[in-house]
Design an enzyme around this catalytic site. Structure first.
Site, mmCIF file in Angstrom:
data_model
loop_
_atom_site.group_PDB
_atom_site.id
_atom_site.type_symbol
_atom_site.label_atom_id
_atom_site.label_comp_id
_atom_site.label_asym_id
_atom_site.label_seq_id
_atom_site.Cartn_x
_atom_site.Cartn_y
_atom_site.Cartn_z
ATOM 1 N N ARG A 510 0.831 -1.206 0.000
ATOM 2 C CA ARG A 510 0.000 0.000 0.000
ATOM 3 C C ARG A 510 0.873 1.268 0.000
ATOM 4 O O ARG A 510 0.505 2.274 -0.607
ATOM 5 C CB ARG A 510 -0.932 -0.035 1.213
ATOM 6 C CG ARG A 510 -2.022 1.014 1.201
ATOM 7 C CD ARG A 510 -2.944 0.840 2.397
ATOM 8 N NE ARG A 510 -3.840 -0.303 2.238
ATOM 9 C CZ ARG A 510 -5.027 -0.234 1.646
ATOM 10 N NH1 ARG A 510 -5.439 0.907 1.136
ATOM 11 N NH2 ARG A 510 -5.793 -1.305 1.566
ATOM 12 N N GLU A 543 -2.623 -7.881 3.936
ATOM 13 C CA GLU A 543 -4.067 -7.787 4.128
ATOM 14 C C GLU A 543 -4.737 -9.054 3.626
ATOM 15 O O GLU A 543 -4.243 -9.713 2.705
ATOM 16 C CB GLU A 543 -4.625 -6.548 3.402
ATOM 17 C CG GLU A 543 -4.028 -5.248 3.919
ATOM 18 C CD GLU A 543 -4.618 -4.016 3.228
ATOM 19 O OE1 GLU A 543 -5.728 -4.136 2.669
ATOM 20 O OE2 GLU A 543 -3.972 -2.953 3.254
ATOM 21 N N GLU A 554 -10.208 -0.344 -5.143
ATOM 22 C CA GLU A 554 -9.369 0.493 -4.290
ATOM 23 C C GLU A 554 -7.973 0.629 -4.880
ATOM 24 O O GLU A 554 -7.343 1.687 -4.771
ATOM 25 C CB GLU A 554 -9.280 -0.068 -2.869
ATOM 26 C CG GLU A 554 -8.383 0.780 -1.977
ATOM 27 C CD GLU A 554 -8.717 0.675 -0.505
ATOM 28 O OE1 GLU A 554 -8.016 1.318 0.297
ATOM 29 O OE2 GLU A 554 -9.664 -0.050 -0.161
ATOM 30 N N ASP A 611 -11.381 8.031 -10.814
ATOM 31 C CA ASP A 611 -11.592 9.437 -10.496
ATOM 32 C C ASP A 611 -10.525 10.262 -11.212
ATOM 33 O O ASP A 611 -9.612 10.807 -10.599
ATOM 34 C CB ASP A 611 -11.528 9.645 -8.984
ATOM 35 C CG ASP A 611 -11.868 11.074 -8.592
ATOM 36 O OD1 ASP A 611 -12.490 11.774 -9.407
ATOM 37 O OD2 ASP A 611 -11.496 11.492 -7.477
ATOM 38 N N HIS A 822 -19.010 -5.204 1.746
ATOM 39 C CA HIS A 822 -18.322 -6.007 0.732
ATOM 40 C C HIS A 822 -18.347 -5.176 -0.551
ATOM 41 O O HIS A 822 -19.325 -5.213 -1.302
ATOM 42 C CB HIS A 822 -19.023 -7.343 0.506
ATOM 43 C CG HIS A 822 -18.968 -8.267 1.677
ATOM 44 N ND1 HIS A 822 -17.798 -8.676 2.245
ATOM 45 C CD2 HIS A 822 -19.963 -8.884 2.384
ATOM 46 C CE1 HIS A 822 -18.044 -9.496 3.262
ATOM 47 N NE2 HIS A 822 -19.358 -9.639 3.369
ATOM 48 N N CYS A 824 -16.874 -5.602 -3.232
ATOM 49 C CA CYS A 824 -16.894 -6.429 -4.438
ATOM 50 C C CYS A 824 -18.329 -6.615 -4.946
ATOM 51 O O CYS A 824 -18.576 -6.690 -6.148
ATOM 52 C CB CYS A 824 -16.284 -7.803 -4.176
ATOM 53 S SG CYS A 824 -14.644 -7.743 -3.441
#
Length: 856
Positions: A510, A543, A554, A611, A822, A824
């Site tokens: 990350r 993670e 993400e 975005d 969730h 997904c």
């Protein structure tokens, strides 16, 4: 002449009658006899003591209406029934017969001939001769082709250029139909006055080039305007079209008639000028048949028709467009289409859609187009995968290796939708929503890929589909390509004994997401670009989240945030427009921009919204168009306004402004950069004469030359992922932006209406009502955070939030735990909190501090 001889002669096909004059005389004689029977049935012979049972003057006869009399007249003719001699008191009837036969030799029409017949009919207050002429000419392909010519009247050779294809239609039935149409008219004293006064067309298309048709279109419009106000005359047009269309379809399908006489296109031009074609009377039979005939036109004829219509005004294009749209909508709403009864199998809908395509390209060509400023294709082809040979061995050879599909009509017209800067009427007018609602997209996509002549795909006419439907087609294409790559990988590993790797796996940290992701993608792009078309699977180191779509969302969000960080210097941010543009003086190499293009392509390929904030010119450039002056309006509005004022300045540009063909820019570090738009530009003043060149060169530099290396690399990476996709075929530049960025317009009311519930919750549950009351009370930014928390993005998908399938599931009784999600599957896990205040507090904390993935 006895009855058998008469029947035999009338049944002879016109094409087989050698002496044309003899055939015409026999036909005229048969028509005259049928008329006499008709008038004997309706008016009688005038002899009060007549004993003929088929005469209305006979005491025992029954009164027939006009339609029944017309049919009965044909029956009496066939059995050679008795005819009464006209009684001396019926001289007027004899005169009426003469009036009706005055125009029997009119086989084609001109504007003057129509007005001549109209004048005579007005004097007699009997429009049946005109109705008969219209029925005869407008039901005959050869007659209509020769009518309303712009130049001299047709010669005898031209009249014989087309052979009649009407053998299958019995001549007697044709005459009966004409008599029936004449009988149905309701004469009124005001008829002639309603037909007075001709008006010219909305715009003059009489001076078209030699490539266009020979019809005097303005004359046709004036004639229609005078005649269509009479309901009985309109019925003649309707009946004639019903008779004409099947014969025209046969001509085009089996007799190659257009190649023998290009003027055959005239009849389509004349018929389409009828402004009543979209009325209900035409929608049932006449217009569907005519659309089927038009759809059989060869490609050069379709292109010629599109070029002609491109000269029409926006109002005329809109009328023709609405004609076909009305038919499509009528057929869709009057039938029950489903997975077993596909709309793709409806001949009328398919034919009307094909005809609508002609109007669509006419609309593009008739508007403002830019066919010159095209981006150069990549000099180096995208490398093929080493798996290609194996694919060929396994029968899995790639489709569209030479690039995406191109519409044949587009190629014939040498124009693309992306060439359009402003169409005559908005593209949205061509979208048919009722059709989109009943279209089974999975079936339609199959027909699109198979490319069979037996099954029509509406994806070949993407202008009629809305963005949601096209996005679904693109989704199917992407998923099938992913499954294909996965299957090929499995087979390849079995043959070669290599490690199985069916996914595009990215394992990233990350805190080092750019380094990890871009290095990995760079290796894949160099070694095996085909792997980019595998399904993306992202794993964040440390993670536990399993990527079913949410982790990828993400990942893209974090990558975009890093890439477009102004501190990195790859893109420049404009505070006024809130948009990014390529930094001409970026220190990053071309490979970095290629990787960013790959990321953008992967987002589309994996159905993720980004975005990003690019001006529209970026998407136009991705579709193969260069930026021009008008693109500065949204990418650099201050510069655009300055150059526009320069172009419109009424004084002396050279003396008052004192500018040259050398321009100055400032890089991100504040250093001035000078650039000559022409050689020795600092020595060349801008004048009133060369200012247009200056404006064009300035825009060319700002949008193309200054960022040429960066954009080419960016586009190359984008095409690595999308080169085999129907993306460019289906979507316009503004739709590409919507596809990548989603919609900023968030309608949470629509989201509430489409949300589903699970685990014991329902729409009427107390907490659900409190939840929506709470969400609707949030500020705009809080609503976006909620959307980010639940779905992985703060944008609405194509079609708006109503297309987002969100589920709210019960996650136990009242507790201090926060809501979870969730991303997904767009699922919100919501505990049943006791109070509305606690619900609001827990929900706000969840959306404000959400970050990272774990296993529940």
């Amino acid at each position: 002449m006895n009855s058998d001889e008469r029947d035999c002669e009338c049944a002879l096909p016109q094409a087989e009658t050698s002496p044309a004059g003899g055939y015409d005389r026999k036909r005229a004689a048969a028509k005259h006899l049928i008329e006499r029977y008709y008038h004997q049935l309706t008016e009688g012979c005038g002899n009060d003591s007549c004993s003929n049972a088929w005469c209305s003057s006979s005491r025992g006869s029954h009164r027939l209406d006009n339609n029944a009399a017309a049919v009965k007249a044909l029956e009496l003719y066939k059995i050679n029934a008795k005819l009464c001699d006209p009684h001396p008191s019926k001289k007027g009837t004899t005169m009426n017969h003469c009036v009706r036969d005055d125009f029997k030799d009119v086989n084609y029409l001109t504007e003057e001939k129509v007005y001549e017949i109209l004048h005579i009919c007005g004097e007699k207050e009997d429009y049946s001769p005109l109705i008969r002429v219209i029925g005869r000419v407008f039901s005959s392909a050869e007659g209509l082709v020769q009518s309303f010519r712009r130049s001299k009247p047709p010669t005898k050779e031209e009249l014989k250029s087309l052979q009649s294809k009407d053998e299958d239609k019995d001549e007697d039935e044709e005459e009966a139909a004409a008599c029936s149409a004449a009988a149905m008219e309701e004469d009124s004293p005001g008829s002639s006055s309603r037909l007075d006064g001709a008006a010219s067309g909305d715009n003059d298309v009489g001076k078209l080039g030699p490539d266009e048709v020979s019809v005097d279109i303005d004359a046709v419009r004036r004639v229609y305007q005078r005649l269509l106000s009479n309901g009985n005359i309109e019925t003649a047009f309707l009946n004639a079209l019903v008779y004409l269309s099947p014969n025209v379809e046969c001509d085009l399908t089996y007799h190659n008639v257009y190649s023998r006489d290009p003027n055959y296109l005239n009849l389509f031009v004349v018929v389409m000028e009828n402004s009543n074609l979209h009325s209900p009377d035409y929608l049932e039979i006449a217009l569907p048949q005519f659309c089927r005939a038009m759809s059989k036109l060869p490609l050069p004829a379709l292109a010629k028709l599109a070029r002609l219509w491109s000269h029409y005004s926006a109002e005329q294009i809109h009328r023709i467009m609405e004609t076909f749209q009305q038919l499509i909508t009528y057929k869709v709403v009057s039938n029950e289409f489903n997975s077993r009864n596909l709309v793709n199998d409806d001949d009328a809908v398919v034919a009307a859609t094909k005809c609508l395509k002609i109007v669509y390209y006419a609309n593009v060509m008739g508007g403002e187009v830019d066919t010159e400023h095209n981006e150069e294709e990549d000099e180096e082809p995208i490398p093929e995968s080493s798996e290609l040979t194996l694919q060929e061995l396994l029968g899995e050879e790639r489709r569209n290796k030479k690039g995406p599909r191109v519409d044949p009509l587009e190629t014939e017209l040498t124009i693309r939708t992306s060439d359009s800067r402003r169409p005559l009427i908005p593209f949205e007018e061509f979208v048919n929503e009722p059709l989109n609602e009943v279209l089974e997209m999975d079936k339609d996509y199959t027909f699109f890929k198979v490319e069979t002549e037996n099954k029509f795909s509406f994806m070949t006419c993407p202008f009629i589909l809305n963005a949601v439907t096209k996005n679904l087609g693109l989704y199917y294409d992407n998923r099938i390509r992913m499954y294909s790559e996965r299957r090929i990988t499995v087979l390849y590993s079995l043959v070669q004994g290599q490690q199985l790797n069916p996914y595009l796996r990215l394992k990233v940290r990350r805190d080092h997401i750019i380094d990890d992701a871009l290095v990995r993608l760079e290796m894949i792009a160099m070694e095996n670009p085909a792997d980019l078309k595998k399904q993306l699977y992202v794993e964040f180191e440390g993670e536990q989240g399993v990527d079913e779509g949410g982790v990828s969302k993400e990942f893209f969000q974090l990558v975009v945030e890093e890439i477009f960080n102004p501190d990195i210097g790859m893109f420049a941010y404009d505070e006024r427009t809130k948009m990014f543009w390529f930094n001409p003086s970026s220190f990053e190499n071309e490979g970095q921009f290629t990787l960013i293009g790959i990321v953008l392509g992967l987002a589309i390929y994996n159905n993720c919204i980004l975005d990003v904030h690019f001006p529209m010119v970026v998407y136009r450039k991705l579709m193969g168009k260069k930026g021009t002056f008008r693109d500065l309006a949204d990418s650099n509005p201050v510069l655009y306004q300055s150059l526009k004022e320069l172009s419109e300045y009424e004084g002396s540009v050279e003396e008052d402004m004192m500018i040259t063909f050398q321009i100055s820019q400032t890089d991100l570090f504040g250093n001035p950069l000078m650039y000559d738009l022409r050689e020795n530009g600092d020595q060349i003043p801008v004048t009133n004469e060369n200012r247009k060149e200056f404006v064009a060169q300035y825009a060319e530099y700002m949008l193309n030359k200054s960022v040429e290396k960066q954009f080419k690399a960016f586009r190359r990476g984008f095409h690595m992922v999308t080169n085999e996709s129907p993306l460019k075929y289906l979507f316009r530049p503004e739709e590409i932006e919507l596809l990548i960025c989603g919609s900023r317009n968030l309608d949470f009311q629509a989201l509430e209406e489409t949300t589903e519930y699970d685990g014991g919750y329902s729409r009427d549950s107390r907490i659900i009502k409190e939840f929506w009351e709470t969400l609707h009370s949030f500020a705009e930014e809080q609503k976006r955070l909620f959307l980010q928390f639940t779905t992985g993005t703060d944008r609405a998908p194509v079609g708006g939030l109503g297309k987002l399938k969100m589920i709210i599931a019960k996650n136990g009784p009242d507790t201090d735990r926060l809501p979870t999600s969730h991303t997904c599957f767009n699922v919100l896990l919501l505990p049943e909190y006791d109070t509305k205040e606690k619900l609001r507090e827990r929900l706000l904390k969840a959306i404000l501090y959400a970050k990272g993935f774990g296993m529940l």
